[in-house]
Design an enzyme around this catalytic site. Structure first.
Site, short mmCIF file in Angstrom:
data_model
loop_
_atom_site.label_atom_id
_atom_site.label_comp_id
_atom_site.label_asym_id
_atom_site.label_seq_id
_atom_site.Cartn_x
_atom_site.Cartn_y
_atom_site.Cartn_z
N HIS A 5 -7.60 -6.08 1.31
CA HIS A 5 -6.39 -5.26 1.32
C HIS A 5 -5.32 -5.79 2.27
CE1 HIS A 5 -4.20 -1.71 0.16
NE2 HIS A 5 -4.04 -1.34 1.42
N SER A 48 0.84 -1.19 0.00
CA SER A 48 0.00 0.00 0.00
C SER A 48 0.89 1.25 0.00
CB SER A 48 -0.96 -0.06 1.19
OG SER A 48 -2.04 0.82 1.03
#
Length: 260
Positions: A234, A99
């Site tokens: 995620h 990320s």
């Protein structure tokens, strides 16, 4: 991690690097996501073979560095971390970022390559390529912490139970706000494609990435590109860490063996 007698385990030398590669080891430097810390990569070390040292990078304003101010831009993080990688990286090392950490790892790879110390491979996880990069929500870093938590829980894999730990939230708030400012302020500067391979990792239910955006990392290397998809959202590098680390080991082991 079981280390043979020929590999010396050394203590960390800086507050930025929580581990250090021993002689003959390949290092995998790991950059965390927004609000994350070095401890998130600790389980990876138990999955790594003797020749691979998992070396998390610990950013300010979290864990053992709670009393330090958060950094708020990618250039500030790169400038701070770069000297430690230059000093302590072994001959063979790779970079992994998830990320927010993917963009930081990418910019570190660019700087290290420009200085003649390129990684053998760059791993960008849970992140779209720079031309697709966007904020979670404009101005999120300046909103009330309750609104920030709502977004992180709904889109970033943070467990809903986080709302119940007010003291922990208060401790983490400076790091979370600083990391969001890093994401919000990132401004990609065009430059030469990297001379090392890039492997992009994505999850099939991650709302923060798209196949097109993740695949666009291919434009940033002239040495080969691989795209891997894992099940989950995620937070897949932790939920699927056995598969993720296993794939990384298979990527890096041929070169590691040739240097033994």
């Amino acid at each position: 991690m079981n280390v043979p007698s020929s590999v010396e385990v050394r203590p960390p030398l800086t507050r930025w690097l929580t581990e250090q590669a021993g002689p003959g080891q390949t290092a995998l430097f790991c950059l965390p996501p927004s609000g994350g810390g070095a401890s998130g990569f600790r389980p990876w070390s138990t999955l790594a073979p003797d020749w691979l040292a998992v070396v998390p990078v610990r950013l300010p304003a979290r864990e053992a560095r709670l009393d330090e101010p958060a950094l708020e831009s990618v250039p500030a993080v790169v400038e701070a971390v770069l000297p430690h990688l230059e000093q302590h990286a072994p001959d063979r090392f790779a970079l992994f970022g998830h990320s927010m950490g993917a963009i930081i790892a990418f910019e570190l790879a660019r700087e290290l390559s420009a200085r003649g110390r390129p990684p053998v491979r760059l791993y960008v996880s849970g992140a779209v390529a720079p031309r697709f990069w966007s904020q979670l929500e404009p101005g999120l870093s300046d909103r009330p912490i309750e609104e920030i938590l709502d977004v992180l829980i709904s889109r970033c894999g943070v467990p809903a139970e986080a709302r119940e730990h007010a003291q922990l939230i208060a401790l983490m708030e400076p790091a979370v706000r600083g990391d969001l400012k890093i994401v919000e302020s990132y401004d990609h500067r065009p430059g030469p494609a990297l001379g090392c391979p890039i492997t992009a990792l994505q999850a099939d239910r991650d709302e923060l990435t798209t196949p097109e955006g993740t695949g666009a990392w291919a434009a940033h290397t002239r040495a080969g590109f691989t795209l891997r998809t894992y099940p989950g959202g995620h937070s897949f590098p932790q939920e699927e860490r056995v598969a993720v680390v296993g794939d990384i080991v298979r990527d890096l082991v041929p070169d590691a063996e040739s240097l033994c």
